[in-house]
Motif scaffolding. Structure first.
Motif, mmCIF file in Angstrom:
data_model
loop_
_atom_site.group_PDB
_atom_site.id
_atom_site.type_symbol
_atom_site.label_atom_id
_atom_site.label_comp_id
_atom_site.label_asym_id
_atom_site.label_seq_id
_atom_site.Cartn_x
_atom_site.Cartn_y
_atom_site.Cartn_z
ATOM 1 N N ALA A 63 0.826 -1.140 -0.066
ATOM 2 C CA ALA A 63 -0.035 -0.048 0.079
ATOM 3 C C ALA A 63 0.840 1.180 0.112
ATOM 4 C CB ALA A 63 -1.006 0.054 1.102
ATOM 5 N N TRP A 69 -2.929 1.364 -4.246
ATOM 6 C CA TRP A 69 -1.952 0.608 -4.821
ATOM 7 C C TRP A 69 -1.578 1.049 -6.144
ATOM 8 C CZ3 TRP A 69 -6.317 -2.015 -2.384
ATOM 9 C CH2 TRP A 69 -5.928 -2.414 -1.266
ATOM 10 N N ALA A 93 -10.456 -8.906 -7.064
ATOM 11 C CA ALA A 93 -10.432 -8.787 -5.513
ATOM 12 C C ALA A 93 -11.369 -7.937 -5.065
ATOM 13 C CB ALA A 93 -8.846 -8.307 -5.384
ATOM 14 N N GLU A 95 -11.220 -6.332 -2.397
ATOM 15 C CA GLU A 95 -10.514 -5.242 -1.401
ATOM 16 C C GLU A 95 -10.366 -3.989 -2.447
ATOM 17 O OE1 GLU A 95 -8.417 -9.204 -0.324
ATOM 18 O OE2 GLU A 95 -9.194 -8.244 -2.040
ATOM 19 N N VAL A 96 -10.479 -3.982 -3.376
ATOM 20 C CA VAL A 96 -10.272 -3.016 -4.544
ATOM 21 C C VAL A 96 -11.599 -2.123 -4.911
ATOM 22 C CG1 VAL A 96 -9.650 -2.264 -6.928
ATOM 23 C CG2 VAL A 96 -8.149 -3.992 -5.588
ATOM 24 N N ALA A 138 -8.146 1.506 -2.595
ATOM 25 C CA ALA A 138 -8.669 0.468 -1.552
ATOM 26 C C ALA A 138 -10.027 0.833 -1.349
ATOM 27 C CB ALA A 138 -7.595 0.826 -0.425
ATOM 28 N N ALA A 145 -5.571 -0.238 4.685
ATOM 29 C CA ALA A 145 -5.040 -0.989 3.535
ATOM 30 C C ALA A 145 -3.888 -1.786 3.579
ATOM 31 C CB ALA A 145 -5.127 -0.017 2.057
ATOM 32 N N LEU A 148 -1.608 -6.346 -0.997
ATOM 33 C CA LEU A 148 -2.754 -6.958 -1.592
ATOM 34 C C LEU A 148 -2.169 -8.060 -2.689
ATOM 35 C CD1 LEU A 148 -5.532 -6.600 -2.820
ATOM 36 C CD2 LEU A 148 -4.736 -4.699 -4.499
ATOM 37 N N ARG A 149 -2.680 -8.973 -2.921
ATOM 38 C CA ARG A 149 -2.281 -10.083 -4.033
ATOM 39 C C ARG A 149 -2.633 -9.481 -5.195
ATOM 40 N NH1 ARG A 149 -0.150 -14.671 -2.919
ATOM 41 N NH2 ARG A 149 -1.038 -15.871 -4.537
ATOM 42 N N PRO A 151 -4.398 -8.439 -8.084
ATOM 43 C CA PRO A 151 -5.945 -8.644 -8.244
ATOM 44 C C PRO A 151 -6.535 -8.706 -9.555
ATOM 45 C CG PRO A 151 -5.329 -6.151 -8.115
ATOM 46 C CD PRO A 151 -4.029 -7.027 -8.148
#
Length: 159
Positions: A63, A69, A93, A95-96, A138, A145, A148-149, A151
Motif C-alpha cells: 500500500a 496501490w 479482488a 479489496e479494490v 482501496a 489497506a 494486496l495479492r 488482483p
C-alpha cells in the motif's frame, strides 16, 4: 597354412558379397516414345499459434501512503492469427474499490473499457509488447489497506 586359410576366407567373403543384391544401385532408362510428365503439389500448413511470452507483474502490492496501490504489468504476446487476438483484464479482488488502467497503445492495438474490466485487441498477426499501468483504490476497511495479492485476471482469446 594360416596364409592359405585367410586367402580362402577372403575369397569366400568376396563371393558372398557378389550374391547379395545391391540395393543402393539405381536404374534409369531413356525412352523415345510417349510423353512423360510429372507434377508436384506442395501444401504447407502452418498451425495457428497464440503464445504468451511474458506476463510479468508484482505478486503482492504494498500500500502507498494513502492506502491505495499501483503497479505496472508487462505482457508480451506473439500470434500468427490473421484476425488477431484480444486480452481481457478483469478485477478479481473485493479489496479494490476502483481501478484505472493506462496502456501504451501501439500500431494495430485497440483499447477499451468493458463492464468488468478492460479489453486490448490486436487486429493482425505479430509480436506485441503491452505496458500496462494499473492504479487501484482501496475499499474502505477499518484496519486500513495492507498488502494486496495481484488482483487482475488476464484472459486471452483468438478473434
Amino acid at each position: 597354412m594360416s596364409t592359405s586359410r585367410s586367402l580362402t576366407l577372403s575369397a569366400l567373403a568376396a563371393g558372398a558379397l557378389m550374391l547379395v543384391p545391391a540395393t543402393s544401385i539405381g536404374e534409369s532408362m531413356v525412352t523415345s516414345r510417349g510423353n512423360a510428365s510429372a507434377a508436384l503439389d506442395f501444401r504447407i500448413i502452418i498451425p495457428p499459434v497464440m503464445r504468451v511470452l511474458e506476463n510479468s507483474h508484482p505478486v503482492v502490492l504494498d500500500a502507498e501512503a494513502n492506502g491505495d496501490w499501483s503497479a505496472q504489468q508487462r505482457l508480451v504476446v506473439m500470434s500468427n492469427l490473421k484476425r488477431g487476438f484480444c486480452v481481457t483484464l478483469r478485477m478479481s479482488a473485493p479489496e479494490v474499490d476502483a481501478w484505472r488502467l493506462r496502456a501504451v497503445q501501439g500500431d494495430g492495438l485497440n483499447f477499451s473499457a468493458v463492464d468488468d474490466g478492460y479489453r486490448l485487441c490486436a487486429e493482425r498477426a505479430g509480436r506485441y509488447t503491452l505496458l500496462l499501468d494499473h492504479e487501484f483504490d482501496a475499499a474502505a476497511r477499518p484496519s486500513g489497506a495492507g498488502p494486496l495479492r495481484w488482483p487482475v485476471q488476464t484472459d486471452i482469446a483468438a478473434l
